[in-house]
Write a protein that holds these residues in place. Structure first.
Motif, PDB file in Angstrom:
ATOM      1  N   GLU A 197     -38.204  48.548 -28.762  1.00  0.00           N
ATOM      2  CA  GLU A 197     -39.071  49.637 -29.192  1.00  0.00           C
ATOM      3  C   GLU A 197     -39.373  49.564 -30.680  1.00  0.00           C
ATOM      4  N   GLU A 198     -38.465  48.962 -31.458  1.00  0.00           N
ATOM      5  CA  GLU A 198     -38.656  48.888 -32.894  1.00  0.00           C
ATOM      6  C   GLU A 198     -39.508  47.705 -33.331  1.00  0.00           C
ATOM      7  N   LEU A 199     -39.779  46.745 -32.443  1.00  0.00           N
ATOM      8  CA  LEU A 199     -40.568  45.574 -32.809  1.00  0.00           C
ATOM      9  C   LEU A 199     -41.991  45.988 -33.169  1.00  0.00           C
ATOM     10  N   GLU A 200     -42.522  45.368 -34.209  1.00  0.00           N
ATOM     11  CA  GLU A 200     -43.865  45.687 -34.682  1.00  0.00           C
ATOM     12  C   GLU A 200     -44.692  44.413 -34.828  1.00  0.00           C
ATOM     13  N   ILE A 201     -46.002  44.580 -34.748  1.00  0.00           N
ATOM     14  CA  ILE A 201     -46.936  43.498 -35.020  1.00  0.00           C
ATOM     15  C   ILE A 201     -47.966  44.016 -36.015  1.00  0.00           C
TER      16      ILE A 201
END
Length: 444
Positions: free
Chosen positions: A263-267
């Motif tokens: 859930e914390e992964l970002e692009i």
């Protein structure tokens, strides 16, 4: 009698008049040809690079900045978006394909882009040497980057945080390894170092949050262990039952931790290609109004940018055309003055059998020679200016402008230059038809 040579001698007999007329003509032609080529090539480069992308989804901010940073890679990003939220966009029925991209590091000023294999297909990139990446911290180098930096398959380097060539903190613990070199494509991928998304995430996760996460996980495990021991001593449960409960709880914690990490992964953004034309109408508005993300249409934003540039181009071209008219007027004044000063010479040429038509032809050749050489010098000066600007654009933005030969628009401009010169010659030559030979020669 060689009228061409005579016209040439007449031109250089008045060097100051010649230089003034040439300067005005050269300035006008160089401005017009330079601006035409610059706007045409920039427009072509921009359209070629945005063609594989129908929509960009990223953080809220300027839509033009989002397009420039995510598609053309010549600006800073507007921010990051959650990968989980971007995945929801990929599942929309109007979306044909969606490619996530992420960046934040550079190597000697060239951006390191984390993405998926589909990104190579978008720009028809093929390998020149080596292979595509398969694990983290393997990188494939664009054609221009490999040429300028001298990178080869098997080389290793450490990236720097940020997009600027200087001032970023180096990731010494996570060197990248070059596993492939791409053939030049003439697109933005030539200026990039491309790796998988995990490389970007791992480089920043280890740097920013690894110690905090380990400390929290270790504290949670000790706390759970104490609770299990306390429950066992109070309830009298056997060790096997306690171990089973502990393993079950520990497995649940690991799953929860993985879900929380996902859930914390970002692009940085999502590059979308529509499945249906309806997506162009409905999806951008839906994203902008119902999510905390922003949707931008590259075609629209680049068209708006070129529209802003177009007003400046029109202004400069208007100034150049005004200078061209002044140049034509200067040719007219110069020829008119020359004809009046050489009335005796023209009358003498008439006595040698040179008719009025040939005298007019003599003046016309002089005007056309002036227009031709003025246009040629102006065209060369415009191309020289384009070469200088190309070096600046290439060093700052990675785009290369080609030094092409004359195109159809420039040919039309050349014809217009000759027409203006012919009109100036005809107006200046009216006194030739009124030339009184006997009176002119008697005044000598």
């Amino acid at each position: 009698m060689n009228l061409g040579y005579l016209a040439y001698r007449n031109m250089i007999s008045k060097p100051l008049n010649l230089v003034l007329s040439l300067l005005l003509l050269v300035l006008s032609v160089s401005l017009v040809t330079f601006i035409l080529q610059l706007s045409k090539q920039l427009n072509g480069e921009l359209n070629k690079n945005i063609a594989p992308v129908d929509m960009v989804v990223g953080a809220k901010g300027s839509p033009l900045q989002l397009v420039l940073s995510s598609v053309l890679h010549i600006d800073a990003p507007t921010g990051n978006i959650k990968l989980e939220e971007a995945e929801q966009i990929k599942k929309h029925p109007f979306v044909g394909s969606a490619i996530p991209i992420s960046y934040g590091d550079n190597y000697k000023g060239y951006r390191i882009l984390g993405t998926e294999m589909d990104y190579f297909e978008n720009y028809n990139a093929v390998l020149k040497e080596g292979r595509f990446f398969s694990t983290s911290f393997e990188v494939v180098i664009g054609g221009s980057v490999a040429k300028k930096l001298g990178l080869k398959v098997g080389d290793s380097f450490t990236s720097s945080h940020g997009l600027a060539a200087t001032g970023g903190e180096a990731h010494e613990d996570h060197p990248f390894t070059v596993v492939g070199l791409l053939e030049p494509t003439g697109t933005v991928i030539d200026q990039l170092l491309v790796c998988n998304l995990e490389s970007i995430w791992d480089a920043h996760a280890h740097e920013d949050g690894e110690h905090d996460e380990n400390r929290e996980a270790h504290g949670d495990e000790e706390h759970d262990h104490e609770e299990d021991a306390h429950e066992h001593s109070e309830d009298g449960h056997d060790h096997e039952h306690g171990d089973d409960e502990h393993d079950h709880e520990h497995g649940d914690e690991e799953d929860d931790h993985e879900e929380e990490h996902a859930e914390e992964l970002e692009i940085t953004s999502l590059l979308v290609k529509f499945e249906s034309p309806l997506g162009l109408v409905q999806l951008p508005r839906f994203i902008n109004e119902n999510t905390n993300m922003q949707a931008a249409l590259p075609g629209f934003e680049i068209q708006r940018l070129m529209g802003l540039m177009g007003s400046g181009v029109k202004t400069i071209n208007g100034i150049a055309l005004a200078i061209l008219l002044v140049s034509g007027f200067s040719i007219f004044i110069s020829l008119l003055k020359t004809i009046r000063e050489r009335r005796q010479e023209l009358a003498l040429l008439r006595t040698y059998g040179l008719g009025t038509r040939k005298l007019l032809y003599l003046v016309l050749v002089e005007g056309l020679l002036l227009a031709f050489f003025g246009f040629l010098l102006g065209w060369l000066l415009g191309r020289l200016a384009l070469l200088l600007v190309s070096e600046y654009i290439e060093s700052g933005y990675g785009y290369v402008l080609a030094l092409n030969g004359p195109d159809f628009t420039e040919f039309l401009f050349f014809v217009a230059t000759l027409v203006i010169a012919i009109v100036a010659v005809i107006l200046a030559s009216t006194s030739i038809f009124k030339l009184n030979i006997s009176k002119t020669l008697s005044d000598v």
